[in-house]
Design a protein around this motif. Structure first.
Motif, mmCIF file in Angstrom:
data_model
loop_
_atom_site.group_PDB
_atom_site.id
_atom_site.type_symbol
_atom_site.label_atom_id
_atom_site.label_comp_id
_atom_site.label_asym_id
_atom_site.label_seq_id
_atom_site.Cartn_x
_atom_site.Cartn_y
_atom_site.Cartn_z
ATOM 1 N N GLY A 77 10.105 -1.332 -5.176
ATOM 2 C CA GLY A 77 11.036 -1.154 -6.288
ATOM 3 C C GLY A 77 12.298 -1.963 -6.064
ATOM 4 N N ARG A 78 13.403 -1.373 -6.472
ATOM 5 C CA ARG A 78 14.699 -2.019 -6.269
ATOM 6 C C ARG A 78 15.456 -1.439 -5.096
ATOM 7 N NH1 ARG A 78 17.604 -2.163 -12.076
ATOM 8 N NH2 ARG A 78 15.908 -3.033 -13.301
ATOM 9 N N SER A 79 14.933 -0.374 -4.520
ATOM 10 C CA SER A 79 15.758 0.377 -3.582
ATOM 11 C C SER A 79 15.440 0.194 -2.102
ATOM 12 C CB SER A 79 15.683 1.866 -3.909
ATOM 13 O OG SER A 79 14.355 2.326 -3.760
ATOM 14 N N GLN A 80 14.225 -0.195 -1.747
ATOM 15 C CA GLN A 80 13.866 -0.236 -0.337
ATOM 16 C C GLN A 80 13.338 -1.604 0.069
ATOM 17 O OE1 GLN A 80 14.451 2.393 1.808
ATOM 18 N NE2 GLN A 80 15.472 3.179 -0.019
ATOM 19 N N ALA A 122 -6.699 0.074 -1.109
ATOM 20 C CA ALA A 122 -6.496 0.813 -2.354
ATOM 21 C C ALA A 122 -5.136 1.514 -2.349
ATOM 22 C CB ALA A 122 -7.606 1.846 -2.516
ATOM 23 N N PRO A 123 -4.495 1.612 -3.506
ATOM 24 C CA PRO A 123 -3.208 2.322 -3.580
ATOM 25 C C PRO A 123 -3.359 3.776 -3.150
ATOM 26 C CG PRO A 123 -3.596 1.074 -5.593
ATOM 27 C CD PRO A 123 -4.867 1.027 -4.789
ATOM 28 N N GLU A 124 -2.360 4.258 -2.461
ATOM 29 C CA GLU A 124 -2.315 5.660 -2.048
ATOM 30 C C GLU A 124 -0.872 6.040 -1.783
ATOM 31 O OE1 GLU A 124 -3.303 6.390 2.355
ATOM 32 O OE2 GLU A 124 -4.631 4.737 1.794
ATOM 33 N N ARG A 162 -0.563 -3.857 3.383
ATOM 34 C CA ARG A 162 -1.957 -4.084 2.965
ATOM 35 C C ARG A 162 -2.162 -3.669 1.507
ATOM 36 N NH1 ARG A 162 -6.192 -4.920 5.729
ATOM 37 N NH2 ARG A 162 -7.423 -3.219 4.861
ATOM 38 N N ILE A 163 -1.543 -2.570 1.099
ATOM 39 C CA ILE A 163 -1.652 -2.120 -0.294
ATOM 40 C C ILE A 163 -0.975 -3.136 -1.221
ATOM 41 C CG2 ILE A 163 -0.889 -0.362 -1.953
ATOM 42 C CD1 ILE A 163 -1.334 1.697 0.353
ATOM 43 N N ALA A 164 0.223 -3.585 -0.854
ATOM 44 C CA ALA A 164 0.945 -4.556 -1.680
ATOM 45 C C ALA A 164 0.187 -5.874 -1.783
ATOM 46 C CB ALA A 164 2.340 -4.790 -1.107
ATOM 47 N N TYR A 181 5.016 2.150 -9.510
ATOM 48 C CA TYR A 181 5.897 1.589 -8.513
ATOM 49 C C TYR A 181 5.643 0.100 -8.387
ATOM 50 C CZ TYR A 181 1.783 2.058 -5.542
ATOM 51 O OH TYR A 181 0.540 1.966 -5.020
ATOM 52 N N ASP A 182 6.579 -0.587 -7.827
ATOM 53 C CA ASP A 182 6.478 -2.029 -7.697
ATOM 54 C C ASP A 182 6.544 -2.400 -6.221
ATOM 55 O OD1 ASP A 182 6.526 -4.773 -8.336
ATOM 56 O OD2 ASP A 182 8.706 -4.771 -8.380
ATOM 57 N N LEU A 183 5.465 -2.951 -5.698
ATOM 58 C CA LEU A 183 5.414 -3.407 -4.308
ATOM 59 C C LEU A 183 5.322 -4.923 -4.295
ATOM 60 C CD1 LEU A 183 2.741 -1.017 -2.745
ATOM 61 C CD2 LEU A 183 5.196 -0.911 -2.439
ATOM 62 N N GLN A 184 6.079 -5.541 -3.415
ATOM 63 C CA GLN A 184 6.011 -6.992 -3.276
ATOM 64 C C GLN A 184 6.084 -7.338 -1.801
ATOM 65 O OE1 GLN A 184 9.459 -9.139 -4.649
ATOM 66 N NE2 GLN A 184 8.253 -10.956 -5.087
#
Length: 93
Positions: A25-28, A72-74, A65-67, A1-4
Motif C-alpha cells: 500500500g502506501r504505508s509500509q 497464492a495470496p494469503e 513471493r506473493i507480490a 491491497y497493493d503489493l509491489q
C-alpha cells in the motif's frame, strides 16, 4: 491491497546493499537482502531503516513471493510499527 516488489540498493550502516524492496500500500516499506538473511522496515518517523529480527525473514520472503506472483495470496503476518495516540502515552491502566 497493493503489493509491489523491485530491486534497489540501500545504504545501511555505511554499506551499500542490493536488496528486494517490498511496498505494501502506501504505508509500509520493507527490504530483504538478496540472500534472504537480512530484513528491515522503513521507520517513517525516524527516517531510517529499522533492522528486523531474523524471525521475520520467512514472513518477508513469503510476502515477496506473493507480490511476485510466485505464491497464492494469503494473510500476511508482518511487523508493523506500534501507533500510540499522544493522549495515551505514559498513561497507566
Amino acid at each position: 491491497y497493493d503489493l509491489q516488489i523491485y530491486r534497489s540498493d540501500v545504504s545501511l550502516d555505511g554499506q551499500q546493499l542490493s536488496v528486494k524492496m517490498l511496498r505494501i500500500g502506501r504505508s509500509q516499506l520493507y527490504f530483504q537482502s538478496l540472500d534472504g538473511q537480512l530484513s528491515a522496515r522503513w521507520d517513517k518517523h525516524n527516517q531510517r531503516w529499522q533492522l528486523l529480527s531474523s524471525d521475520n525473514n520467512a514472513a518477508i520472503r513469503k510476502a515477496i513471493r506473493i507480490a511476485d506472483k510466485q505464491a497464492a495470496p494469503e494473510l500476511l503476518e508482518l511487523p508493523i510499527p506500534l501507533l500510540l495516540d499522544a493522549n495515551t502515552q505514559g498513561a497507566s491502566s
